[in-house]
Design an enzyme around this catalytic site. Structure first.
Site, PDB file in Angstrom:
ATOM      1  CD  GLU A  99      71.757  75.058  26.596  1.00  0.00           C
ATOM      2  OE1 GLU A  99      71.495  75.691  25.564  1.00  0.00           O
ATOM      3  OE2 GLU A  99      72.829  75.181  27.195  1.00  0.00           O
ATOM      4  CG  ASP A 100      71.275  76.522  21.678  1.00  0.00           C
ATOM      5  OD1 ASP A 100      71.611  76.294  22.864  1.00  0.00           O
ATOM      6  OD2 ASP A 100      72.019  77.103  20.877  1.00  0.00           O
ATOM      7  CG  ASP A 103      79.233  70.334  21.198  1.00  0.00           C
ATOM      8  OD1 ASP A 103      80.080  69.451  21.394  1.00  0.00           O
ATOM      9  OD2 ASP A 103      79.262  71.041  20.181  1.00  0.00           O
ATOM     10  CG  PHE A 152      80.060  74.807  14.304  1.00  0.00           C
ATOM     11  CD1 PHE A 152      80.768  74.652  15.485  1.00  0.00           C
ATOM     12  CD2 PHE A 152      79.289  75.953  14.129  1.00  0.00           C
ATOM     13  CE1 PHE A 152      80.725  75.634  16.475  1.00  0.00           C
ATOM     14  CE2 PHE A 152      79.244  76.929  15.112  1.00  0.00           C
ATOM     15  CZ  PHE A 152      79.965  76.777  16.280  1.00  0.00           C
ATOM     16  NE  ARG A 165      73.576  84.588  18.812  1.00  0.00           N
ATOM     17  CZ  ARG A 165      74.119  83.668  19.598  1.00  0.00           C
ATOM     18  NH1 ARG A 165      73.544  82.503  19.730  1.00  0.00           N
ATOM     19  NH2 ARG A 165      75.235  83.921  20.258  1.00  0.00           N
TER      20      ARG A 165
HETATM   21  C1  PRP Z   1      76.156  76.808  23.258  1.00  0.00           C
HETATM   22  C2  PRP Z   1      74.821  76.179  23.587  1.00  0.00           C
HETATM   23  C3  PRP Z   1      75.053  75.539  24.902  1.00  0.00           C
HETATM   24  C4  PRP Z   1      76.519  75.162  24.864  1.00  0.00           C
HETATM   25  C5  PRP Z   1      76.649  73.710  24.550  1.00  0.00           C
HETATM   26  O1  PRP Z   1      76.205  78.040  23.836  1.00  0.00           O
HETATM   27  O2  PRP Z   1      73.812  77.140  23.649  1.00  0.00           O
HETATM   28  O3  PRP Z   1      74.784  76.407  25.966  1.00  0.00           O
HETATM   29  O4  PRP Z   1      77.128  75.923  23.827  1.00  0.00           O
HETATM   30  O5  PRP Z   1      77.991  73.325  24.504  1.00  0.00           O
HETATM   31  P1  PRP Z   1      78.635  72.273  25.485  1.00  0.00           P
HETATM   32  O6  PRP Z   1      77.666  71.142  25.642  1.00  0.00           O
HETATM   33  O7  PRP Z   1      79.895  71.861  24.753  1.00  0.00           O
HETATM   34  O8  PRP Z   1      78.940  72.944  26.768  1.00  0.00           O
HETATM   35  P2  PRP Z   1      77.340  79.120  23.538  1.00  0.00           P
HETATM   36  O9  PRP Z   1      78.324  79.091  24.655  1.00  0.00           O
HETATM   37  O10 PRP Z   1      77.842  78.940  22.140  1.00  0.00           O
HETATM   38  O11 PRP Z   1      76.614  80.480  23.714  1.00  0.00           O
HETATM   39  P3  PRP Z   1      75.387  81.119  22.906  1.00  0.00           P
HETATM   40  O12 PRP Z   1      74.174  80.297  23.266  1.00  0.00           O
HETATM   41  O13 PRP Z   1      75.334  82.503  23.413  1.00  0.00           O
HETATM   42  O14 PRP Z   1      75.699  81.045  21.428  1.00  0.00           O
END
Ligand code: PRP
Length: 177
Positions: A99-100, A103, A152, A165
């Site tokens: 995961e990146d 949150d 953010f 990105r």
């Molecule tokens: C981001 C990130 C995680 C998630 C974390 O993805 O890559 O998957 O949000 O947030 P959380 O802990 O509050 O659930 P996003 O839905 O923005 O999609 P993306 O990776 O396509 O930008």
């Protein structure tokens, strides 16, 4: 936020590279004889995954999974669904989720639950960044790059409304969070 924000650097590319190398060493130590399945969560993990796997000098497989969790703005909808599932067999595999960012934790908690039902031999999480101040559900991160403040983040694969990105550094944009 109506106008496009100007990203400011939080972690420079050199610091990211050193952190990814540290994570690669930790992952190598634990997985080098296990032919793991590295499962990236689209879209944000793709840059991290690309850098990480090129430092892993042992047999492994890579796949990506996509869920929808955020809308096009900055807040989690709390509604999560699998948009692209896994086609590789999971049962009996050593699965490492990439995961990146963690949150609220809602996305990864949902996903780990989804994957656990497929009966992997082991299931662990490697996250580049962790924002513990926003956590709504408990999450164990087995391999962690950076703990980050409540800002953010953008860049190094992470977007703001699908933008930024491609920034090589991990940055943040100002505004309410
Ligand atoms: C981001 C990130 C995680 C998630 C974390 O993805 O890559 O998957 O949000 O947030 P959380 O802990 O509050 O659930 P996003 O839905 O923005 O999609 P993306 O990776 O396509 O930008």
């Amino acid at each position: 936020m109506s106008s496009q924000p100007k990203p400011q650097i939080l972690f420079r590319r050199e610091e990211i590279a050193a952190t990814v190398a540290r994570l690669a060493a930790e992952v190598t130590k634990d997985y080098k004889d296990r032919r793991p399945l590295l499962l990236g969560i689209l879209t944000g993990s793709f840059v991290f995954m690309a850098d990480l796997i090129r430092l892993l000098d042992f047999p492994l497989e890579v796949e990506f999974l996509q869920v929808s969790s955020y809308g096009r703005g900055r807040e989690s909808s709390g509604r999560i669904k699998v948009v692209k599932g896994v086609s590789s067999p999971i049962k009996g595999r050593d699965v490492l989720v990439i995961e990146d960012i963690v949150d609220t934790g809602l996305t990864i908690a949902f996903l780990l639950d989804y994957l656990r039902k497929k009966k992997p031999a082991s299931l662990k999480l490697c996250a580049l960044t962790d924002k513990p101040s926003r956590r709504q559900v408990p999450v164990t991160i087995d391999y962690l790059g950076f703990t980050v403040p409540n800002k953010f983040l953008v860049g190094y694969g992470i977007d703001w409304d699908e933008k930024f990105r491609n920034l090589p550094d991990i940055c943040f944009v100002e505004g309410e969070d």
